[in-house]
Design a protein around this motif. Structure first.
Motif, short mmCIF file in Angstrom:
data_model
loop_
_atom_site.label_atom_id
_atom_site.label_comp_id
_atom_site.label_asym_id
_atom_site.label_seq_id
_atom_site.Cartn_x
_atom_site.Cartn_y
_atom_site.Cartn_z
N ALA A 46 0.85 -1.19 0.00
CA ALA A 46 0.00 0.00 0.00
C ALA A 46 0.88 1.24 0.00
CB ALA A 46 -0.91 -0.02 1.22
N THR B 253 -3.10 2.78 3.10
CA THR B 253 -2.37 2.22 4.26
C THR B 253 -3.19 2.32 5.54
OG1 THR B 253 -1.36 4.39 4.66
CG2 THR B 253 -0.09 2.82 3.34
N THR B 254 -4.16 3.22 5.57
CA THR B 254 -4.88 3.49 6.82
C THR B 254 -6.27 2.89 6.87
OG1 THR B 254 -5.54 5.59 5.84
CG2 THR B 254 -3.66 5.65 7.36
N ALA C 98 -2.08 -4.30 5.16
CA ALA C 98 -1.11 -4.46 4.07
C ALA C 98 0.26 -4.86 4.62
CB ALA C 98 -0.99 -3.14 3.30
N LYS D 89 3.81 -0.98 3.82
CA LYS D 89 3.11 0.31 3.79
C LYS D 89 4.14 1.42 3.59
CE LYS D 89 -0.61 -0.87 7.00
NZ LYS D 89 -1.36 -0.39 8.17
N TYR E 169 4.64 5.71 2.66
CA TYR E 169 4.09 7.05 2.48
C TYR E 169 5.11 7.87 1.71
CZ TYR E 169 1.85 11.51 3.51
OH TYR E 169 1.22 12.73 3.40
N ALA F 255 3.87 2.93 8.64
CA ALA F 255 4.32 3.17 7.25
C ALA F 255 5.76 3.67 7.24
CB ALA F 255 3.42 4.21 6.59
#
Ligand code: DC
Length: 212
Positions: free
Chosen positions: A4, A125-126, A132, A135, A137, A187
């Motif tokens: 993700a 991711t959230t 997942a 993760k 960001y 993440a």
């Protein structure tokens, strides 16, 4: 397995997700394309965009399918229509409507069931794939993101207007009642401001390999 990837508009998520999914043979689920297709549906329908109920009812009737890796709205491949300034804005506005998010999340989870995928968006991711396995960001400053979009040459807007549009979309993305752009606790954050796409790709590939 789900990889993700979340991050703000123009950070390069789509390019990275596409490369990485090809590298690992995973399906590339671009959630923003679903919000964009929903916006196309509403704009085509002629309903009043300010009438939330009419907007939701319209999107509820839409079908979303992936055929040969292409997104079909009501049986028609709409990919060429997803990247106009009008759709940029409408998808950003409609994606703030909680009921729209629930409809789209349902389609994303249905399509994603039982396959390996790279899912990218704002709340992968959230909210949509909280379990997942990997993760990520991706982040970058507004000016860097605006310059990247401008250099792609695909927008009819000036650099200043692209930057303004990104600022507006950031504001909406970060102030949603649900599915707001947040960094998941687990993440890995990559600031890509000073990285090339190839370097970002290498780092993301490394994270997936480390998991595998
Ligand atoms: O990633 P993108 O710019 O193609 O997304 C289009 C719009 O949809 C954008 O304004 C944010 C919204 N979006 C969202 O709210 N949640 C997602 N998971 C993906 C996109």
């Amino acid at each position: 397995m789900v990889v993700a990837i979340d991050g703000p508009a123009g950070v390069g998520k789509s390019s990275v997700a596409q490369w990485v999914s090809e590298r690992f043979g995973f399906f590339n689920l671009n959630s923003g394309a679903f919000y964009r297709a929903a916006a196309v549906k509403v704009l085509d329908s002629g309903v009043n965009s300010l009438n939330e109920k009419a907007v939701v009812d319209t999107v509820q009737t839409a079908t979303f399918d992936i055929i040969d890796k292409h997104l079909y709205l009501d049986g028609v491949n709409v990919e060429k229509r997803l990247r106009t300034p009008e759709v940029d804005k409408a998808s950003s506005v409609f994606s703030s409507i909680v009921d729209i998010r629930h409809i789209i999340n349902g389609h994303l989870r249905r399509i994603a069931s039982a396959i390996n995928l790279v899912a990218e968006g704002r709340d992968m991711t959230t909210v949509v794939f909280p379990d997942a396995e990997v993760k990520i960001y991706l982040d970058a400053s507004v000016s860097v993101r605006a310059m990247r979009r401008f250099n792609q040459g695909s927008s009819s807007l000036s650099l200043e207007d692209i930057e303004l549009s990104i600022r507006e979309r950031d504001h909406r993305d970060r102030n949603k009642k649900e599915g707001s752009l947040l960094i998941a606790d687990d993440a890995v954050v990559l600031d890509t401001s000073t990285l090339t796409l190839a370097q970002v790709y290498e780092k993301v590939t490394g994270l997936i390999k480390a998991y595998l």
